[in-house]
Design a protein around this motif. Structure first.
Motif, PDB file in Angstrom:
ATOM      1  N   ARG A  40       4.713  17.985  -0.400  1.00  0.00           N
ATOM      2  CA  ARG A  40       5.981  17.352  -0.490  1.00  0.00           C
ATOM      3  C   ARG A  40       6.498  16.736   0.645  1.00  0.00           C
ATOM      4  O   ARG A  40       7.214  16.325   0.858  1.00  0.00           O
ATOM      5  N   ALA A  41       6.875  17.869   1.883  1.00  0.00           N
ATOM      6  CA  ALA A  41       7.504  17.884   2.997  1.00  0.00           C
ATOM      7  C   ALA A  41       7.118  16.845   3.436  1.00  0.00           C
ATOM      8  O   ALA A  41       7.834  15.441   3.725  1.00  0.00           O
ATOM      9  N   LEU A  42       5.681  16.767   4.272  1.00  0.00           N
ATOM     10  CA  LEU A  42       5.295  15.382   4.290  1.00  0.00           C
ATOM     11  C   LEU A  42       5.591  13.942   3.225  1.00  0.00           C
ATOM     12  O   LEU A  42       5.686  12.930   4.721  1.00  0.00           O
ATOM     13  N   LEU A  43       5.528  13.492   2.469  1.00  0.00           N
ATOM     14  CA  LEU A  43       6.006  13.161   1.937  1.00  0.00           C
ATOM     15  C   LEU A  43       7.395  12.412   2.055  1.00  0.00           C
ATOM     16  O   LEU A  43       7.882  11.379   2.031  1.00  0.00           O
ATOM     17  N   HIS A  44       8.045  13.310   2.329  1.00  0.00           N
ATOM     18  CA  HIS A  44       9.681  13.232   2.776  1.00  0.00           C
ATOM     19  C   HIS A  44       9.341  12.788   4.089  1.00  0.00           C
ATOM     20  O   HIS A  44      10.915  12.186   5.105  1.00  0.00           O
ATOM     21  N   ALA A  45       8.545  13.401   4.979  1.00  0.00           N
ATOM     22  CA  ALA A  45       8.337  12.720   5.907  1.00  0.00           C
ATOM     23  C   ALA A  45       8.122  10.881   6.223  1.00  0.00           C
ATOM     24  O   ALA A  45       8.868  10.331   7.204  1.00  0.00           O
ATOM     25  N   GLU A  46       7.446  11.028   5.873  1.00  0.00           N
ATOM     26  CA  GLU A  46       6.833   9.474   5.453  1.00  0.00           C
ATOM     27  C   GLU A  46       7.931   8.965   4.991  1.00  0.00           C
ATOM     28  O   GLU A  46       8.681   7.549   5.434  1.00  0.00           O
ATOM     29  N   LEU A  47       9.274   8.910   3.943  1.00  0.00           N
ATOM     30  CA  LEU A  47      10.082   8.692   3.512  1.00  0.00           C
ATOM     31  C   LEU A  47      10.991   8.554   4.308  1.00  0.00           C
ATOM     32  O   LEU A  47      12.345   7.518   4.296  1.00  0.00           O
ATOM     33  N   GLU A  48      11.254   8.592   5.622  1.00  0.00           N
ATOM     34  CA  GLU A  48      12.296   9.155   6.687  1.00  0.00           C
ATOM     35  C   GLU A  48      11.651   7.640   7.516  1.00  0.00           C
ATOM     36  O   GLU A  48      13.486   7.056   7.533  1.00  0.00           O
ATOM     37  N   LEU A  49      11.079   6.882   7.182  1.00  0.00           N
ATOM     38  CA  LEU A  49      10.396   5.614   7.421  1.00  0.00           C
ATOM     39  C   LEU A  49      11.428   4.355   6.417  1.00  0.00           C
ATOM     40  O   LEU A  49      11.945   3.543   7.171  1.00  0.00           O
ATOM     41  N   ALA A  50      11.345   4.657   5.952  1.00  0.00           N
ATOM     42  CA  ALA A  50      11.620   3.754   4.151  1.00  0.00           C
ATOM     43  C   ALA A  50      13.581   3.989   4.619  1.00  0.00           C
ATOM     44  O   ALA A  50      13.879   2.864   4.128  1.00  0.00           O
ATOM     45  N   ARG A  51      13.837   4.869   4.828  1.00  0.00           N
ATOM     46  CA  ARG A  51      15.387   5.007   4.649  1.00  0.00           C
ATOM     47  C   ARG A  51      15.989   4.101   5.775  1.00  0.00           C
ATOM     48  O   ARG A  51      16.927   3.711   6.255  1.00  0.00           O
ATOM     49  N   TRP A  52      15.159   4.759   7.140  1.00  0.00           N
ATOM     50  CA  TRP A  52      15.277   3.983   8.300  1.00  0.00           C
ATOM     51  C   TRP A  52      15.467   2.597   8.203  1.00  0.00           C
ATOM     52  O   TRP A  52      16.709   1.513   8.569  1.00  0.00           O
ATOM     53  N   LEU A  53      14.210   2.092   6.876  1.00  0.00           N
ATOM     54  CA  LEU A  53      14.897   0.537   6.867  1.00  0.00           C
ATOM     55  C   LEU A  53      15.650   0.300   5.741  1.00  0.00           C
ATOM     56  O   LEU A  53      16.247  -0.491   6.359  1.00  0.00           O
ATOM     57  N   ALA A  79       0.943  -0.729   0.146  1.00  0.00           N
ATOM     58  CA  ALA A  79       0.299   0.388   0.129  1.00  0.00           C
ATOM     59  C   ALA A  79       1.219   1.121   0.501  1.00  0.00           C
ATOM     60  O   ALA A  79      -0.037   2.265  -0.292  1.00  0.00           O
ATOM     61  N   LEU A  80       2.436   0.767   0.736  1.00  0.00           N
ATOM     62  CA  LEU A  80       2.965   1.957   0.977  1.00  0.00           C
ATOM     63  C   LEU A  80       3.785   2.680  -0.852  1.00  0.00           C
ATOM     64  O   LEU A  80       3.719   3.650  -1.161  1.00  0.00           O
ATOM     65  N   VAL A  81       4.251   1.035  -1.518  1.00  0.00           N
ATOM     66  CA  VAL A  81       4.769   1.341  -2.687  1.00  0.00           C
ATOM     67  C   VAL A  81       3.718   2.059  -3.684  1.00  0.00           C
ATOM     68  O   VAL A  81       3.824   3.257  -3.994  1.00  0.00           O
ATOM     69  N   ARG A  82       2.070   2.079  -3.258  1.00  0.00           N
ATOM     70  CA  ARG A  82       1.617   2.340  -4.550  1.00  0.00           C
ATOM     71  C   ARG A  82       1.188   4.201  -4.073  1.00  0.00           C
ATOM     72  O   ARG A  82       1.417   4.894  -4.668  1.00  0.00           O
ATOM     73  N   ARG A  83       1.035   3.801  -2.983  1.00  0.00           N
ATOM     74  CA  ARG A  83       1.151   5.764  -2.271  1.00  0.00           C
ATOM     75  C   ARG A  83       2.090   6.296  -2.651  1.00  0.00           C
ATOM     76  O   ARG A  83       1.311   7.337  -3.324  1.00  0.00           O
ATOM     77  N   TRP A  84       3.642   6.189  -1.993  1.00  0.00           N
ATOM     78  CA  TRP A  84       4.335   7.344  -2.831  1.00  0.00           C
ATOM     79  C   TRP A  84       4.042   7.252  -4.418  1.00  0.00           C
ATOM     80  O   TRP A  84       4.998   7.596  -4.921  1.00  0.00           O
ATOM     81  N   GLU A  85       4.577   6.245  -4.998  1.00  0.00           N
ATOM     82  CA  GLU A  85       4.590   6.133  -6.452  1.00  0.00           C
ATOM     83  C   GLU A  85       3.488   7.512  -7.031  1.00  0.00           C
ATOM     84  O   GLU A  85       3.814   7.842  -8.155  1.00  0.00           O
ATOM     85  N   GLU A  86       2.507   6.680  -6.382  1.00  0.00           N
ATOM     86  CA  GLU A  86       1.243   7.982  -6.762  1.00  0.00           C
ATOM     87  C   GLU A  86       2.206   9.195  -6.861  1.00  0.00           C
ATOM     88  O   GLU A  86       1.633  10.628  -7.742  1.00  0.00           O
ATOM     89  N   ALA A  87       2.199   9.387  -5.235  1.00  0.00           N
ATOM     90  CA  ALA A  87       3.061  11.018  -5.386  1.00  0.00           C
ATOM     91  C   ALA A  87       4.306  11.237  -7.004  1.00  0.00           C
ATOM     92  O   ALA A  87       4.428  12.675  -6.534  1.00  0.00           O
TER      93      ALA A  87
END
Length: 402
Positions: A261-274, A172-180
């Motif tokens: 866009r800033a909120l997208l970067h915030a969500e991607l912090e979790l991907a970077r942590w992974l 679901a996050l892959v799809r969400r971020w790809e749409e972004a």
């Protein structure tokens, strides 16, 4: 093993000609264990700071930070309403080097504390705006990165692709971020000068004003939203005042999609942590990241069944982020700085040092014709006219510290 304060104080006298130290004390503000740091009081009244890296990643971060400080010439610094660390000297210590800078007074606060009251929150917003308003030419002249909006989007796509390849990222996050990333309107912005590593721990505070900004190893021309994601996801009551002050100070320079866009970067912090956990083969970090990512999925309106596009695009709205943060563990033990969607395991400083270890070598490259940086050679900085920055008139953005 930490180096004793007196050892570093003695080293400072070798790094700075004529320096006589009358007092020294360990300095832990924002160190995160990556550096041994000592605050020095000189006989002539100066206050200095000496820092020695404790790891290769910390050394790379230090080198990149010094290149950025060299790029921030007196003319550029005069445009900033806060202090920036000023190089004084250096000396070899073992396989690395210790760096001496002018000490900038001020305390660090968590993200929530920085946005807890309107006057300070507004100061934070104006301080960030002052960075983003700097003329971009000096960044390229210093050989530092300059990214277009398209390149900024490509870097986000690369993070998503790498995280998806781990097999641990919810579909679901892959799809969400790809749409972004497919949303063209989200990426129509003019790149600005960015600190690139900005967070709550970057700011030094005296009263209700920013006395300094530290940590410049990510200096570049890039997406301004990179410097704002931590601010928009803080839970301070005056967070909106910080953003409003930023937008006002930019005088029309902030694009309409900046917050999304800033909120997208915030969500991607979790991907970077992974990715950090995967890269370092740290199963505890991986499991922590997976739990946070699952929490993100559960906290957003049934991502598995609802379409992610709307009139405002696929990214979380501000109220959704606030709700998400209320439902996400934030019981961080022993930390001096705030960050987005934290748990006891999530460490923004550890993550940044890991990312610095991957990219600092490129940032630390000198322009053509400049001598290379090594651990013991002096850095060819022109310090002859580096005066102390003067605070602006009341009502303008302020800040500085080392």
């Amino acid at each position: 093993m930490a180096r004793p304060p007196l050892t570093l104080a003695a080293l400072a006298t070798a790094a700075v000609a004529g320096l006589e130290v009358r007092a020294a004390r360990a300095h832990t503000r924002g160190a995160g264990g990556a550096f041994d740091a000592v605050e020095l009081h000189a006989v002539d009244g100066r206050r200095l700071l000496i820092r020695a890296p404790r790891s290769q990643n910390a050394e790379s971060e230090q080198s990149a930070d010094l290149v950025a400080l060299r790029a921030l010439t007196p003319g550029i610094r005069s445009r900033l309403p806060f202090a920036v660390p000023q190089y004084v000297g250096q000396a070899p210590i073992g396989p690395t080097r210790a760096i001496v800078t002018e000490f900038i007074p001020g305390a660090m606060r968590s993200a929530d504390e920085l946005t807890a009251n309107p006057p300070l929150a507004a100061e934070i917003g104006r301080a960030i705006a002052a960075i983003h308003a700097l003329p971009a030419g000096f960044v390229g002249e210093a050989g530092l990165p300059r990214h277009t909006a398209a390149e900024a989007r490509e870097s986000v796509v690369a993070v998503i692709d790498r995280a998806a390849d781990t097999g641990r990222l919810p579909a679901a996050l892959v799809r969400r971020w790809e749409e972004a990333t497919d949303d063209e309107t989200l990426w129509r912005f003019a790149p600005t000068v960015v600190n690139g590593q900005l967070g709550a721990e970057s700011f030094l505070i005296e009263g209700d004003r920013v006395s300094g900004v530290v940590g410049w190893s990510g200096l570049a021309v890039d997406d301004p939203a990179r410097d704002l994601h931590w601010l928009l996801t803080s839970t301070g009551a005056a967070a909106e005042e910080a953003l409003a002050a930023y937008v006002t100070a930019r005088s029309g320079g902030a694009d309409a999609e900046l917050a999304r866009r800033a909120l997208l970067h915030a969500e991607l912090e979790l991907a970077r942590w992974l990715l950090h956990g995967v890269d370092t083969r740290d199963d505890a970090v991986v499991e922590d990241a997976v739990g946070l990512l699952d929490g993100l999925v559960a906290s957003v309106h049934d991502l598995s069944s609802e379409p992610l596009t709307s009139d405002t695009g696929p990214i979380l709205a501000v109220d959704e982020v606030e709700r998400l943060l209320d439902e996400t563990p934030r019981d961080v033990v022993g930390r001096e700085s705030g960050a987005t969607m934290l748990t006891d395991s999530y460490d923004i400083e550890e993550l940044r040092r890991h990312l610095d270890g991957e990219g600092a070598a490129d940032r630390a490259e000198q322009p053509a014709g400049s001598p290379p940086l090594d651990a013991t050679a002096p850095i060819p900085l022109d310090l002859s006219d580096w005066g102390d920055a003067k605070p602006p008139a009341e009502g303008n953005a302020r800040g500085r510290s080392a």
